[in-house]
Scaffold this active site. Structure first.
Site, short mmCIF file in Angstrom:
data_model
loop_
_atom_site.label_atom_id
_atom_site.label_comp_id
_atom_site.label_asym_id
_atom_site.label_seq_id
_atom_site.Cartn_x
_atom_site.Cartn_y
_atom_site.Cartn_z
N CYS A 194 -47.81 89.42 50.29
CA CYS A 194 -49.10 90.10 50.23
C CYS A 194 -48.90 91.60 50.26
CB CYS A 194 -49.98 89.65 51.39
SG CYS A 194 -51.65 90.36 51.35
N CYS A 196 -50.54 93.65 51.75
CA CYS A 196 -50.84 94.23 53.06
C CYS A 196 -49.58 94.47 53.87
CB CYS A 196 -51.81 93.33 53.83
SG CYS A 196 -51.04 91.81 54.49
N HIS A 202 -49.84 85.74 57.35
CA HIS A 202 -49.64 84.82 56.24
C HIS A 202 -48.51 83.84 56.58
CE1 HIS A 202 -52.25 87.39 53.85
NE2 HIS A 202 -51.54 88.42 54.27
N CYS A 275 -57.21 90.79 55.06
CA CYS A 275 -56.14 91.75 55.37
C CYS A 275 -56.13 92.93 54.42
CB CYS A 275 -54.78 91.05 55.34
SG CYS A 275 -54.33 90.42 53.69
N HIS A 327 -49.34 71.52 45.40
CA HIS A 327 -50.81 71.60 45.37
C HIS A 327 -51.34 72.12 44.03
CE1 HIS A 327 -51.20 70.49 49.50
NE2 HIS A 327 -50.63 71.57 49.97
#
Length: 611
Positions: A194, A196, A202, A275, A327
């Site tokens: 990320c 951030c 995370h 975030c 997924h």
């Protein structure tokens, strides 16, 4: 003439030794003039010719017949040097045709090369030790320049013939290097994070991969495996499972879609996280500079590992990859996943290797692999078998109920062991061992796959909080399940890292799985887990699964009576049943022998009556 001959021999006995470039030139006594490389040959020849001519210039008052003899000797000598130069050049050309390009970690052709010209030294991610060369290692003995040319040529021919044998496959067609476990990893996958910069917010972060790879290096498991050269999956490979728009959007830093279509896709796919970063949902972060590369690299690693294992170049394999993939659906990124690496590998195995007719995918991640189930829900040649926490659809992602068995031609080729009952109590080794014994392995043996692919998530391991798993499966149990699967498909089993977010748990579990793939002794499962029967919620789940699947897989009925037993109790029952079967077989044999002996005793009487 005798004096000239002596001076000629003396001059020919001093040759410059150019093998050690750090030290000033020195002379070596030789019986013939030879050099280590063809580049030195003209200089040595010129020096030798000058030394040869020197005594003749001193005796310029000799007879003309002597001069003509010297001239003839000069010509013969130069002709001999030309022949030696030609032979050395031919030998160098032969060497170039045999030597393959060195890998980036090597600097000397003295290091043995593999069948594809690449070093078999595993890349541990650390700086390799310097390889000694003639210019940097003083301890290497100097080249013996006193070998006669015929011996030198025989030595070179023997060396090249040996190298040629090492680069050719054996008569049986098998590769000359030892077939072992493959590992796939690339540090580029660490850059997916990320924007951030705060990994604490995370669960799926680069530290997962870094920790697992460090553990495999610390335990010297990497050195015992064959590390693959990682690559990114191509757009064509990604689109065997995903739509073109999905593959282009998440597989390219600069998307090539048309602007209107791109704007619609972007608005529907990306959200602003709390975030401050960007994501495709509230959990799945997106980094416009690194995520696409990491996701394609993860898919490419799993693809190559599966193909090499199916071909027999590797015995089995483990892909240390991220982001995970099970997924990801055809047109949807979710649950930390962008590309379904296991599904893509299975599709490509069927396309590129027609001899691979049946593929078993086992998914023991604590979350159901909704993307993998969707990809093969109507396929009869790819069996998807998932064991996951379900809680009647109340645990992410909510799919994977026990009645989801496939459709059309794929009916019966989708098996879900859907644990329910929340964490009352949390499930552990006893429940997973019972599931493998009563459902997973009977169906897998009946299916008889040509290769087994495993979505190897470790978030069912001890150490994960309830929202991420909450179960208590031990690393030793993951090793046990790996060994069970190695009984299938001649041991062709490929594991790919999926979930798992507790660093200690995933490191221990990955270590045990790789040890199992290498054939190391099994780590012991806790005695308490072997003596403990499955909890009632697990028994209910297994009985329900067997009731649903027995119409598709009658084999599950055979061990249905052991569902509620502990592992040790099951062994005792199997032992007693085995003794009973042996006793019955013994009685049958005795009865048959009595019948035969009775027939033998009656045979003479029958003959007399006939007479």
């Amino acid at each position: 003439e005798a004096q000239l001959k002596e001076e000629d021999d003396d001059s020919a006995a001093e040759v410059m030794d150019l093998t050690d470039k750090k030290k000033p030139p020195k002379t070596v006594l030789t019986s013939t003039i030879a050099t280590s490389t063809s580049q030195n040959l003209p200089e040595a020849s010129a020096a030798a010719a000058a030394a040869y001519r020197a005594p003749h210039n001193a005796s310029s008052n000799s007879a003309s017949a002597t001069k003509s003899g010297i001239k003839l000797r000069d010509q013969e000598y130069l002709q001999q040097q030309r022949e030696q130069l030609l032979l050395l050049q031919q030998e160098e050309e032969l060497a170039k045709s045999l030597m393959r390009p060195l890998s980036r970690t090597l600097s000397s052709p003295l290091v043995p090369l593999g069948p594809h010209g690449l070093s078999q030294i595993p890349d541990t991610g650390q700086q390799p030790a310097p390889i000694a060369t003639s210019s940097s290692a003083d301890h290497i003995p100097p080249v013996n320049l006193s070998l006669p040319h015929r011996q030198h040529r025989q030595l070179m021919s023997t060396l090249y013939a040996s190298q040629l044998r090492n680069h050719q496959p054996s008569a049986s067609g098998s590769p000359p290097h030892k077939v072992t476990t493959g590992l796939a990893y690339d540090p580029l996958m660490l850059k997916h994070s990320c924007i951030c910069g705060d990994n604490a917010q995370h669960p799926e972060h680069s530290g997962r991969l870094q920790s697992v790879w460090a553990r495999l290096n610390e335990t010297d498991l990497v050195k015992r495996c064959d590390r693959l050269r990682a690559r990114k999956a191509t757009q064509e490979e990604l689109q065997t499972v995903h739509t073109e728009a999905h593959a282009m959007l998440f597989g390219s830093n600069q998307c090539q879609l048309s602007r209107p279509k791109l704007e619609n896709t972007l608005s529907a796919s990306f959200v602003r996280l709390s975030c401050g970063g960007l994501g495709v949902d509230l959990d799945t972060t997106w980094n416009e500079h690194h995520t696409a590369t990491a996701a394609r690299m993860a898919a490419g690693c799993v693809i190559d590992l599966a193909l090499k294992t199916a071909k027999g170049d590797l015995r089995n394999g483990f892909a240390v990859v991220r982001p995970p993939g099970h997924h990801a659906e055809a047109n949807l990124a979710m649950g930390f996943c962008f590309f379904n690496s296991i599904a893509i590998a299975a599709k490509l195995l069927r396309q590129r290797m027609p001899e691979v007719r049946r593929i078993l995918i086992v998914d023991w991640d604590v979350h159901h692999g909704n993307g993998t189930q969707q990809a093969f829900y109507q396929s009869p040649d790819i069996l998807y078998l998932s064991i996951h926490r379900h809680d009647d659809g109340n645990f992410f992602p909510g799919t994977g109920g026990p009645t989801e068995c496939g459709s059309g031609a794929g009916l019966g080729f989708n098996v879900n062991i859907s644990w329910s009952g929340a964490l009352n109590p949390p499930l552990g080794d006893a429940e997973y061992i019972a599931a493998f014994r009563t459902v997973v392995m009977p169906i897998a043996r009946s299916f008889n796959p040509d290769i087994v692919l495993v979505s190897s998530g470790f978030d069912a391991a001890t150490g994960h909080p309830a929202p991420l798993g909450g179960y208590h499966v031990s690393p030793a149990c993951f090793g046990f399940m790996t060994r069970e699967l190695l009984q299938l498909a001649n041991g062709k089993v490929v594991l790919a890292l999926e979930g798992g977010y507790d660093l200690a748990a995933i490191c221990d579990s990955a270590q045990e799985c790789v040890r199992a793939l290498l054939g190391d002794p099994a780590a012991p499962i806790a005695k308490a887990e072997l003596e403990r029967p499955p909890c009632q919620n697990a028994i209910n789940t297994l009985q329900k699964t067997i009731a649903i699947q027995q119409t598709h897989w009658p084999c599950v009925r055979m061990l249905e009576h052991t569902v509620g037993l502990s592992a040790l109790e099951t062994l005792k029952v199997e032992h007693d049943e085995s003794e009973t079967i042996n006793a019955m077989a013994g009685l049958s044999m005795q009865s048959m022998h009595r019948t035969l002996s009775r027939d033998d005793s009656e045979e003479p009487m029958d003959q007399d009556e006939t007479k």
